[in-house]
Motif scaffolding. Structure first.
Motif, PDB file in Angstrom:
ATOM      1  N   VAL A  98       1.023  -1.363   0.137  1.00 45.46           N
ATOM      2  CA  VAL A  98       0.045   0.044   0.060  1.00 45.46           C
ATOM      3  C   VAL A  98       0.846   1.299  -0.004  1.00 45.46           C
ATOM      4  O   VAL A  98       2.002   1.394   0.810  1.00 45.46           O
ATOM      5  CB  VAL A  98      -0.988  -0.068   1.109  1.00 45.46           C
ATOM      6  CG1 VAL A  98      -1.676   1.368   1.243  1.00 45.46           C
ATOM      7  CG2 VAL A  98      -1.876  -1.170   1.265  1.00 45.46           C
ATOM      8  N   GLY A  99       0.841   2.252  -1.051  1.00 40.16           N
ATOM      9  CA  GLY A  99       1.576   3.304  -1.058  1.00 40.16           C
ATOM     10  C   GLY A  99       0.489   4.360  -0.287  1.00 40.16           C
ATOM     11  O   GLY A  99      -0.502   4.763  -0.452  1.00 40.16           O
ATOM     12  N   ILE A 100       1.308   5.222   0.851  1.00 43.40           N
ATOM     13  CA  ILE A 100       0.464   6.515   1.611  1.00 43.40           C
ATOM     14  C   ILE A 100       1.089   7.640   1.067  1.00 43.40           C
ATOM     15  O   ILE A 100       2.216   7.778   1.634  1.00 43.40           O
ATOM     16  CB  ILE A 100       0.297   5.870   3.091  1.00 43.40           C
ATOM     17  CG1 ILE A 100      -0.111   4.686   3.381  1.00 43.40           C
ATOM     18  CG2 ILE A 100      -0.305   7.016   3.789  1.00 43.40           C
ATOM     19  CD1 ILE A 100      -0.056   4.127   4.696  1.00 43.40           C
ATOM     20  N   SER A 229       4.162  13.266  -7.751  1.00 45.58           N
ATOM     21  CA  SER A 229       3.596  14.323  -8.713  1.00 45.58           C
ATOM     22  C   SER A 229       2.659  13.379  -9.642  1.00 45.58           C
ATOM     23  O   SER A 229       1.906  13.857 -10.310  1.00 45.58           O
ATOM     24  CB  SER A 229       4.716  15.044  -9.534  1.00 45.58           C
ATOM     25  OG  SER A 229       5.404  14.086 -10.076  1.00 45.58           O
ATOM     26  N   LYS A 230       2.638  12.160  -9.622  1.00 45.69           N
ATOM     27  CA  LYS A 230       1.791  11.370 -10.533  1.00 45.69           C
ATOM     28  C   LYS A 230       1.304  10.091 -10.065  1.00 45.69           C
ATOM     29  O   LYS A 230       2.219   9.230  -9.565  1.00 45.69           O
ATOM     30  CB  LYS A 230       2.561  11.479 -11.936  1.00 45.69           C
ATOM     31  CG  LYS A 230       1.740  10.798 -13.001  1.00 45.69           C
ATOM     32  CD  LYS A 230       2.531  10.898 -14.468  1.00 45.69           C
ATOM     33  CE  LYS A 230       1.330  10.672 -15.607  1.00 45.69           C
ATOM     34  NZ  LYS A 230       2.148  10.909 -16.914  1.00 45.69           N
ATOM     35  N   LEU A 231       0.328   9.687 -10.331  1.00 44.03           N
ATOM     36  CA  LEU A 231      -0.218   8.153  -9.895  1.00 44.03           C
ATOM     37  C   LEU A 231      -0.727   7.642 -11.322  1.00 44.03           C
ATOM     38  O   LEU A 231      -1.474   8.343 -12.198  1.00 44.03           O
ATOM     39  CB  LEU A 231      -1.550   8.213  -9.096  1.00 44.03           C
ATOM     40  CG  LEU A 231      -1.417   8.931  -7.667  1.00 44.03           C
ATOM     41  CD1 LEU A 231      -2.703   8.901  -6.873  1.00 44.03           C
ATOM     42  CD2 LEU A 231      -0.232   8.060  -6.964  1.00 44.03           C
ATOM     43  N   GLU A 232      -0.467   6.576 -11.764  1.00 42.18           N
ATOM     44  CA  GLU A 232      -0.374   6.041 -13.089  1.00 42.18           C
ATOM     45  C   GLU A 232      -0.682   4.674 -12.858  1.00 42.18           C
ATOM     46  O   GLU A 232       0.042   3.708 -12.410  1.00 42.18           O
ATOM     47  CB  GLU A 232       0.467   6.198 -14.062  1.00 42.18           C
ATOM     48  CG  GLU A 232       0.126   5.998 -15.447  1.00 42.18           C
ATOM     49  CD  GLU A 232       1.194   6.651 -16.441  1.00 42.18           C
ATOM     50  OE1 GLU A 232       0.795   6.563 -17.382  1.00 42.18           O
ATOM     51  OE2 GLU A 232       2.302   6.690 -15.757  1.00 42.18           O
ATOM     52  N   PRO A 233      -2.103   4.125 -13.384  1.00 45.14           N
ATOM     53  CA  PRO A 233      -2.508   2.552 -13.144  1.00 45.14           C
ATOM     54  C   PRO A 233      -1.667   1.862 -14.423  1.00 45.14           C
ATOM     55  O   PRO A 233      -1.833   2.203 -15.658  1.00 45.14           O
ATOM     56  CB  PRO A 233      -3.767   2.603 -13.556  1.00 45.14           C
ATOM     57  CG  PRO A 233      -4.171   3.885 -14.260  1.00 45.14           C
ATOM     58  CD  PRO A 233      -2.995   5.015 -13.739  1.00 45.14           C
ATOM     59  N   HIS A 239       1.403   2.884 -10.187  1.00 42.10           N
ATOM     60  CA  HIS A 239       2.566   3.497 -10.286  1.00 42.10           C
ATOM     61  C   HIS A 239       2.791   4.882  -9.774  1.00 42.10           C
ATOM     62  O   HIS A 239       2.105   5.585 -10.294  1.00 42.10           O
ATOM     63  CB  HIS A 239       3.271   2.913 -11.777  1.00 42.10           C
ATOM     64  CG  HIS A 239       3.267   1.656 -12.085  1.00 42.10           C
ATOM     65  ND1 HIS A 239       4.713   1.074 -12.255  1.00 42.10           N
ATOM     66  CD2 HIS A 239       2.403   0.798 -12.252  1.00 42.10           C
ATOM     67  CE1 HIS A 239       4.425  -0.077 -12.736  1.00 42.10           C
ATOM     68  NE2 HIS A 239       3.032  -0.274 -12.614  1.00 42.10           N
ATOM     69  N   VAL A 240       3.625   5.194  -8.910  1.00 39.78           N
ATOM     70  CA  VAL A 240       3.934   6.417  -8.376  1.00 39.78           C
ATOM     71  C   VAL A 240       5.238   7.052  -8.790  1.00 39.78           C
ATOM     72  O   VAL A 240       6.099   6.111  -8.987  1.00 39.78           O
ATOM     73  CB  VAL A 240       3.685   6.594  -6.837  1.00 39.78           C
ATOM     74  CG1 VAL A 240       2.362   5.995  -6.592  1.00 39.78           C
ATOM     75  CG2 VAL A 240       4.719   5.844  -6.422  1.00 39.78           C
ATOM     76  N   LYS A 245      10.573  10.618 -12.047  1.00 41.03           N
ATOM     77  CA  LYS A 245      11.210   9.559 -11.391  1.00 41.03           C
ATOM     78  C   LYS A 245      10.306   8.465 -10.652  1.00 41.03           C
ATOM     79  O   LYS A 245       9.781   8.844  -9.737  1.00 41.03           O
ATOM     80  CB  LYS A 245      12.095  10.102 -10.460  1.00 41.03           C
ATOM     81  CG  LYS A 245      13.163   9.075  -9.631  1.00 41.03           C
ATOM     82  CD  LYS A 245      14.056   9.605  -8.628  1.00 41.03           C
ATOM     83  CE  LYS A 245      14.822   8.818  -8.021  1.00 41.03           C
ATOM     84  NZ  LYS A 245      15.822   9.247  -7.179  1.00 41.03           N
ATOM     85  N   PRO A 246      10.340   7.096 -10.952  1.00 45.48           N
ATOM     86  CA  PRO A 246       9.660   6.123 -10.520  1.00 45.48           C
ATOM     87  C   PRO A 246      10.053   5.985  -9.017  1.00 45.48           C
ATOM     88  O   PRO A 246      11.004   5.960  -8.647  1.00 45.48           O
ATOM     89  CB  PRO A 246       9.947   4.816 -11.171  1.00 45.48           C
ATOM     90  CG  PRO A 246      10.695   5.385 -12.566  1.00 45.48           C
ATOM     91  CD  PRO A 246      11.266   6.575 -12.284  1.00 45.48           C
TER      92      PRO A 246
END
Length: 492
Positions: A98-100, A229-233, A239-240, A245-246
């Motif tokens: 889980v990413g918080i 700065s970005k959330l991507e499914p 993927h954050v 930068k991943p």
């Protein structure tokens, strides 16, 4: 038109346009009907724009064309929060992560409770000096000077939060603040809270408490300072990234902060239901003035008070003596005071908090110092000048409305929100929200995600105005204020 973006472990990408319901037949929050379409790569034929051309028949009752998940996704999908809805169908990882995003009280307690439920998490926080968000403490060396410059204290009314606080007491992280606090009327009339519920503060300030919360965990990773700065499914995972930068991939993502940064992050994430609720949140602004004086303030007859809610002064709503609050001994160290403006004053003088003009800073500082004189009943110009001062604007200080639900969770998008604003504007509200979302997610993971509709929560709750002090709510304290004020008036 809203669309649904379906992410699975395969390489295909499926868009589901969500047809808005007709207002005359369905409510605004009725579930829309769906039509499954496809996204094709640039090398493949694209869906016809001619409405008279019928799609090819498929084995199911819905129309579907398959395409590989490729770079054409960005050029084909217009990424706005009002147009996309991601829909995960892939199974969870063997060890779900889980990413918080946000390391304030809500995010930290959420991570703690996920740990207790056997779920690993990573907390991303922007804090340069430490964790905690609005659990802020500023320490100025070499003396040092110590100021709590955000959350001032907290009370306990929820049994779950009470158990958490009991653990903090046993570990020596917090202590009861027994100093006198009350209400200070303009002109210097102080009404003490004689029978208020226990009040708690961090032993060395609020931020050290926040930094210590995760000390006994083994399944929580902390990354800071980090500005996601970005959330991507992609391929069944979130993927954050930070400025390209991943920063990892996660089965579930949690937003544990708010304001413009959260709105920008959610604006193109594929989570329109969550983004819509976040956009409804309204936040106040508050100026915090930290000031250190060589000698005690000239407050004859008021020497015993350590904190006060200020009434009748436009520029000041709260004042507290950090030296007395955070030190059990009566020392001759400098008097470190925290002063907060009213929300109305901050609104009148608000500027971008990242770049406060010097003229504005000087104007606000002067206005607040004059307000302090008025509150204490001092003549104008008689307040000693502080030898140290710092002005900070909390541009997104406290919520002024709330949906009144412990947490928000979108099971199709595998994303949730926790924060004090979901229940109120207090440390307790933040902690309870974090606990609620952690338990909800742990149960969803244990279910395997096979029946997501049962786990949707808070996505359609209406907001209502939120009452409280300009610096927040203190459960249990408010009920005593009016009663004690009436008692004071009868005895004077």
């Amino acid at each position: 038109m809203m669309t649904t973006l379906t992410c699975s472990s395969s390489s295909s990408l499926i868009l589901q346009p969500l047809k808005p319901p007709k207002p005359s037949k369905l409510s605004r929050f009725s579930k829309p009907r769906t039509l499954i379409l496809t996204v094709t790569s640039s090398s493949e034929s694209k869906p016809s724009k001619n409405p008279s051309k019928k799609p090819q028949k498929q084995p199911t009752s819905k129309f579907r064309r398959r395409a590989s998940y490729g770079s054409s996704r960005r050029s084909t999908i217009k990424k706005t929060f009002s147009q996309e809805q991601v829909n995960f169908t892939a199974p969870f990882s063997s060890e779900p992560q889980v990413g918080i995003i946000g390391g304030g009280m809500a995010g930290l307690v959420c991570a703690l409770n996920l740990d207790k439920r056997g779920v690993k998490s990573t907390v991303f926080d922007t804090g340069i000096h430490g964790l905690g968000g609005r659990m802020g403490t500023r320490i100025i060396d070499p003396q040092p000077l110590i100021f709590d410059h955000a959350a001032q204290f907290f009370t306990v009314s929820d049994s779950r939060f009470g158990q958490l606080v009991d653990g903090w007491l046993e570990r020596g992280l917090v202590r009861e603040w027994k100093g006198m606090i009350g209400e200070l009327e303009a002109g210097g009339q102080f009404i003490p809270y004689l029978n208020s519920p226990p009040r708690y503060v961090g032993v060395n300030g609020m931020r050290p408490l926040a930094d210590s919360l995760l000390a006994q965990t083994s399944m929580v990773n902390v990354v800071r300072p980090s500005w996601i700065s970005k959330l991507e499914p992609y391929n069944g995972m979130w993927h954050v990234s930070e400025n390209g930068k991943p920063q990892g991939q996660f089965d579930i993502i949690i937003i544990a902060h708010n304001g413009k940064c959260a709105n920008r992050l959610l604006g193109s994430s594929g989570l329109p239901l969550i983004a819509r609720q976040m956009k409804r949140l309204e936040l106040s602004s508050i100026w915090a003035l930290l000031a250190a004086f060589e000698d005690p303030l000239p407050i004859a007859g008021l020497e015993q008070f350590e904190g006060a809610f200020v009434n009748g002064v436009d520029s000041v709503s709260w004042m507290a003596n950090n030296l007395k609050k955070l030190s059990s001994s009566q020392s001759n160290d400098p008097q470190c005071w925290t002063f907060f403006s009213t929300a109305a004053y901050a609104k009148q003088t608000k500027v971008p908090q990242e770049n406060i003009p010097n003229a504005t800073a000087e104007k606000v500082k002067t206005g607040m110092l004059e307000g302090i004189e008025a509150a204490l009943g001092l003549s104008k110009g008689s307040l000693p000048r502080p030898f140290y001062s710092r002005l900070q604007l909390w541009g997104a200080a406290l919520p002024t409305n709330t949906p009144g639900v412990p947490c928000i969770f979108d099971p199709h998008g595998r994303a949730g929100i926790c924060g004090d604003w979901l229940l109120g504007s207090s440390v307790e509200s933040a902690a309870v929200s974090g606990m609620a979302l952690a338990d909800h997610i742990a149960e969803y993971i244990q279910s395997g995600g096979v029946d997501p509709e049962e786990f949707a929560v808070g996505l359609h709750h209406e907001f209502r105005p939120l009452e409280g002090h300009d610096i927040g709510q203190f459960p249990g304290l408010e009920s005593k204020v009016e009663e004690e004020a009436q008692t004071y008036q009868l005895t004077t």
